[in-house]
Design a protein around this motif. Sequence first.
Motif, mmCIF file in Angstrom:
data_model
loop_
_atom_site.group_PDB
_atom_site.id
_atom_site.type_symbol
_atom_site.label_atom_id
_atom_site.label_comp_id
_atom_site.label_asym_id
_atom_site.label_seq_id
_atom_site.Cartn_x
_atom_site.Cartn_y
_atom_site.Cartn_z
ATOM 1 N N GLU A 26 -0.768 3.321 -3.155
ATOM 2 C CA GLU A 26 -1.163 2.586 -1.948
ATOM 3 C C GLU A 26 -0.592 1.172 -1.977
ATOM 4 O O GLU A 26 -0.160 0.649 -0.951
ATOM 5 C CB GLU A 26 -2.686 2.546 -1.843
ATOM 6 C CG GLU A 26 -3.324 3.884 -1.542
ATOM 7 C CD GLU A 26 -4.828 3.778 -1.371
ATOM 8 O OE1 GLU A 26 -5.350 2.642 -1.380
ATOM 9 O OE2 GLU A 26 -5.482 4.826 -1.220
ATOM 10 N N GLN A 27 -0.590 0.555 -3.162
ATOM 11 C CA GLN A 27 -0.062 -0.800 -3.279
ATOM 12 C C GLN A 27 1.440 -0.820 -3.007
ATOM 13 O O GLN A 27 1.952 -1.749 -2.367
ATOM 14 C CB GLN A 27 -0.339 -1.366 -4.674
ATOM 15 C CG GLN A 27 0.034 -2.838 -4.821
ATOM 16 C CD GLN A 27 -0.761 -3.743 -3.902
ATOM 17 O OE1 GLN A 27 -1.997 -3.663 -3.860
ATOM 18 N NE2 GLN A 27 -0.071 -4.608 -3.164
ATOM 19 N N ALA A 28 2.168 0.205 -3.467
ATOM 20 C CA ALA A 28 3.609 0.278 -3.227
ATOM 21 C C ALA A 28 3.903 0.381 -1.732
ATOM 22 O O ALA A 28 4.863 -0.223 -1.234
ATOM 23 C CB ALA A 28 4.215 1.457 -3.974
ATOM 24 N N LYS A 29 3.107 1.143 -1.007
ATOM 25 C CA LYS A 29 3.293 1.266 0.443
ATOM 26 C C LYS A 29 3.045 -0.073 1.134
ATOM 27 O O LYS A 29 3.798 -0.481 2.026
ATOM 28 C CB LYS A 29 2.374 2.349 0.998
ATOM 29 C CG LYS A 29 2.738 3.766 0.551
ATOM 30 C CD LYS A 29 1.754 4.784 1.087
ATOM 31 C CE LYS A 29 2.198 6.218 0.814
ATOM 32 N NZ LYS A 29 2.211 6.537 -0.623
ATOM 33 N N LEU A 30 1.986 -0.754 0.719
ATOM 34 C CA LEU A 30 1.686 -2.066 1.295
ATOM 35 C C LEU A 30 2.791 -3.062 0.948
ATOM 36 O O LEU A 30 3.242 -3.844 1.800
ATOM 37 C CB LEU A 30 0.340 -2.558 0.777
ATOM 38 C CG LEU A 30 -0.176 -3.889 1.319
ATOM 39 C CD1 LEU A 30 -0.342 -3.836 2.831
ATOM 40 C CD2 LEU A 30 -1.505 -4.265 0.652
ATOM 41 N N ASN A 31 3.249 -3.034 -0.298
ATOM 42 C CA ASN A 31 4.341 -3.910 -0.715
ATOM 43 C C ASN A 31 5.609 -3.649 0.086
ATOM 44 O O ASN A 31 6.367 -4.574 0.395
ATOM 45 C CB ASN A 31 4.653 -3.706 -2.201
ATOM 46 C CG ASN A 31 3.583 -4.257 -3.119
ATOM 47 O OD1 ASN A 31 2.745 -5.044 -2.701
ATOM 48 N ND2 ASN A 31 3.604 -3.838 -4.365
ATOM 49 N N SER A 32 5.857 -2.379 0.413
ATOM 50 C CA SER A 32 7.074 -2.029 1.145
ATOM 51 C C SER A 32 7.050 -2.595 2.556
ATOM 52 O O SER A 32 8.077 -3.040 3.076
ATOM 53 C CB SER A 32 7.249 -0.505 1.176
ATOM 54 O OG SER A 32 7.420 0.003 -0.135
#
Length: 299
Positions: A285-291
Amino acid sequence: MLTTISDLQNTVTTRSDRRSMALAVAQDPQALDAAYKATKAGYINAILIGDKPQILQIAQQKAYDLSGFDIIHEEDTNWAVEKAVRLVSQGKASILMKGNVSTGTLLRAVLNKDWGLRAGALLSHIALFELPGYHKLLGLTDVAMNVNPSLVEKVQIINNAVSFLHRLGIKNPKVAPLCAVETISEKMPPTLDAAILTQMNRRGQITGCIVDGPLAFDNAISFHSAKHKGIVSEVAGDADLLLFPNIEAGNAVYKALAAFGNGQLAAVIVGASAPIVLTSRSDSEQAKLNSILLAAAAS
């Protein structure tokens, strides 16, 4: 110099106007979650295109209030994708994100000659990793789009990534074409490509960056390793961008760093007229938000 993903937050949260992001087929719990959190964090304004009752149902299950969100109702997947892409091509949104739709369907719309987001000859993928063992953000390309790029395609992949890094404020990124070894061998064609790319850069045929290769992974990211092997290079030990010879090598390293690197990552598709957030379902989820944050910072 960018050293953390969170360094990008100041870029997007201090702007006078937020970038808008079109989420295609927004009835996707993971994508909607990232779009909602990115909007609440002040990174973007999300425009949700898809089946409105399904979108609202997902939001209700997550206790998300979408009263301030722009929702465009479209039950048909293909039409929802087209509407999302058209919003970007018309300048009404600056970022495109994939929701509950296949990658192929989304990219066909992106590449539509009449209303798509064509900007060059090639789309490619770039990921940025924040790793505790490296002194700045480390870029990887291409680990998800181009399977076995030719020399010409590698030039385009470099150009896509370098242009993107420029928009993040990295003015002269150091590019390391990776191979199994740092010496040229006719038995290893990627080493020949790496040497040619290096020479093209020195002759001004690839600009806006410093290219030096072939380099093995260890001496591309470690001054100690480069020194131990007697490598004299502006790039060795200080690479901003790792160019992989093929998708197998790139994807393996990407997933290894994601699983064991104890850091953070962000990734987008570049080479279109706007960044495309097209994350894997296995991404956190954090990777998606970071993207989304990364796309907003570069748009």
